[in-house]
Design a protein around this motif. Structure first.
Motif, PDB file in Angstrom:
ATOM      1  N   GLY A 255       0.787  -1.225   0.000  1.00  0.00           N
ATOM      2  CA  GLY A 255       0.000   0.000   0.000  1.00  0.00           C
ATOM      3  C   GLY A 255       0.821   1.278   0.000  1.00  0.00           C
ATOM      4  N   LYS A 256       0.421   2.198   0.848  1.00  0.00           N
ATOM      5  CA  LYS A 256       1.038   3.524   0.901  1.00  0.00           C
ATOM      6  C   LYS A 256       2.516   3.444   1.258  1.00  0.00           C
ATOM      7  CE  LYS A 256       0.585   8.076   3.055  1.00  0.00           C
ATOM      8  NZ  LYS A 256      -0.152   8.903   4.060  1.00  0.00           N
ATOM      9  N   GLU A 257       2.867   2.565   2.218  1.00  0.00           N
ATOM     10  CA  GLU A 257       4.267   2.450   2.632  1.00  0.00           C
ATOM     11  C   GLU A 257       5.143   2.011   1.456  1.00  0.00           C
ATOM     12  OE1 GLU A 257       6.985   0.392   6.175  1.00  0.00           O
ATOM     13  OE2 GLU A 257       5.000  -0.426   5.684  1.00  0.00           O
ATOM     14  N   SER A 259       4.406   2.249  -1.815  1.00  0.00           N
ATOM     15  CA  SER A 259       4.357   3.260  -2.864  1.00  0.00           C
ATOM     16  C   SER A 259       5.285   4.430  -2.564  1.00  0.00           C
ATOM     17  CB  SER A 259       2.917   3.759  -3.036  1.00  0.00           C
ATOM     18  OG  SER A 259       2.843   4.749  -4.033  1.00  0.00           O
ATOM     19  N   GLU A 260       5.291   4.894  -1.322  1.00  0.00           N
ATOM     20  CA  GLU A 260       6.141   6.018  -0.942  1.00  0.00           C
ATOM     21  C   GLU A 260       7.620   5.646  -1.011  1.00  0.00           C
ATOM     22  OE1 GLU A 260       4.819   7.163   2.918  1.00  0.00           O
ATOM     23  OE2 GLU A 260       3.133   8.380   2.156  1.00  0.00           O
TER      24      GLU A 260
END
Length: 386
Positions: A255-257, A259-260
């Motif tokens: 997820g976000k982790e 992707s960042e």
């Protein structure tokens, strides 16, 4: 040259030397290899660096017993080598004899990796001159077993390992790599190594092997290649429980982790190496591979071999076959067993080419392509044939 070698012996780093007085930021090009002519039998990407003991342990410039008398004097190698002079060709014959003695492919792989770590030019000469025999050793299928056992056979790091521990500091990590003129990066997160699944950090064997082929088959300078493994954890329970596993012992970031972290990596690569560096995504899982291509396809120079490379080769084969069979792509329907990266990549490229030839919308040409779930086929095969 004398003052340069004195600086090195006094503790100065090669990277600290005045680049204006040297070749490519190293020391004086004593062998003249950067200005080689067709009459000089040298490897064109090699430049001389430090001297003596350190030179013999620098794989990029070590020639082993091939150093001639003049070179042994110039680089303070007297006494550090046996007195015999051995040509590169003789060393090649000896090593090929040794490699052929091994019965286990993984032993041959380890022998080749050991050679790459101590004498790079001899490694590539061996690979180039014996490519049909050694290609299956340094890459598929042997590299798959090597990745499975990478933690156990790990001896010396190759490439860059960028883990979640380096979040916020990826640019600093890239700057730890000694080469600045990088042209090609092959990067994996190890989630889908060949057909073996999630091998996490141990997937490093893939970018290392793939870049060996870039050099041996494509002529790209080894110093311009950078293998990278992105370590965001692994969901492989066996590796998490293995005491010899060399990566982060935690479940995969998503997820976000995730992707960042990839966003920071891509930005750092462009900042450190410029916009023209090629970033090849290798063996990412389907759900990330297509997203990464779509997200960075316009802002970076990116390529996915599993999706695009395989597809271009297959499409070329089909087009060639049609010259014998007659007709066009649009005259045929295409059935795929499974819908992995390679299968979907091939299917989409066939649809695109069909659309280009017929001027039909791609939504229409896709209707001529069928992708069947491989598990469903396996189920019916078991029912039909037991």
């Amino acid at each position: 040259m004398e003052s340069t070698l004195k600086d090195i012996r006094d503790g100065a780093s090669v990277l600290d030397l005045d680049p204006k007085a040297t070749v490519g930021g190293g020391v004086e090009d004593l062998y003249g290899e950067d200005f080689a002519t067709e009459d000089q039998l040298v490897t064109p990407w090699t430049v001389s660096v430090a001297s003596g003991y350190s030179l013999l342990r620098d794989p990029r410039h070590n020639k082993g017993l091939a150093f001639n008398e003049k070179e042994r004097d110039a680089h303070y190698l007297r006494g550090l080598l046996p007195p015999v002079l051995s040509t590169q060709e003789l060393q090649e014959r000896k090593l090929m004899n040794n490699i052929r003695e091994y019965q286990v492919p993984l032993q041959k792989y380890m022998a080749m990796m050991d050679l790459q770590e101590r004498n790079e030019r001899l490694f590539y000469k061996l690979l180039i001159d014996n490519v049909e025999e050694l290609l299956p050793v340094v890459y598929t299928p042997t590299v798959g077993e090597a990745c499975q056992k990478y933690g156990s056979i790990f001896r010396r790091p190759q490439g860059l390992y960028i883990s979640l521990k380096e979040k916020g500091k990826i640019l600093e990590v890239l700057k730890n790599w000694p080469e600045r003129r990088i042209q090609v990066i092959v990067v994996t997160d190890g989630e889908r190594i060949l057909g073996l699944g999630d091998l996490g950090c141990q997937g490093m064997g893939i970018p290392v092997g793939k870049l060996s082929l870039y050099t041996a088959l494509g002529g790209v300078r080894p110093s311009a290649c950078l293998p990278i493994t992105i370590d965001v954890g692994t969901n492989n329970e066996k590796l998490l429980a293995n005491e010899f596993y060399i990566g982060l012992k935690q479940r995969r970031a998503t997820g976000k982790e995730y992707s960042e972290f990839l966003q920071e990596f891509m930005s750092a690569v462009k900042q450190n190496y410029g916009e023209k560096v090629l970033i090849q995504f290798e063996d990412f899982a389907n759900h990330n591979a297509f997203d990464l291509l779509a997200k960075y396809g316009t802002s970076h120079l990116v390529f996915n071999d599993d999706i695009q490379g395989t597809a271009s080769v297959v499409l070329a084969g089909i087009v060639s076959a049609l010259q014998l069979l007659g007709g066009t792509l649009a005259d045929h329907k295409f059935l795929f067993l499974g819908a992995g990266e390679a299968g979907t990549g091939i299917a989409e490229l066939i649809a695109l080419e069909m659309s280009r030839q017929t001027k039909c919308p791609i939504e229409e040409t896709r209707k001529k392509i069928w992708l069947v779930d491989s598990r469903v086929v396996e189920f019916f095969m078991k029912i039909c044939f037991g």
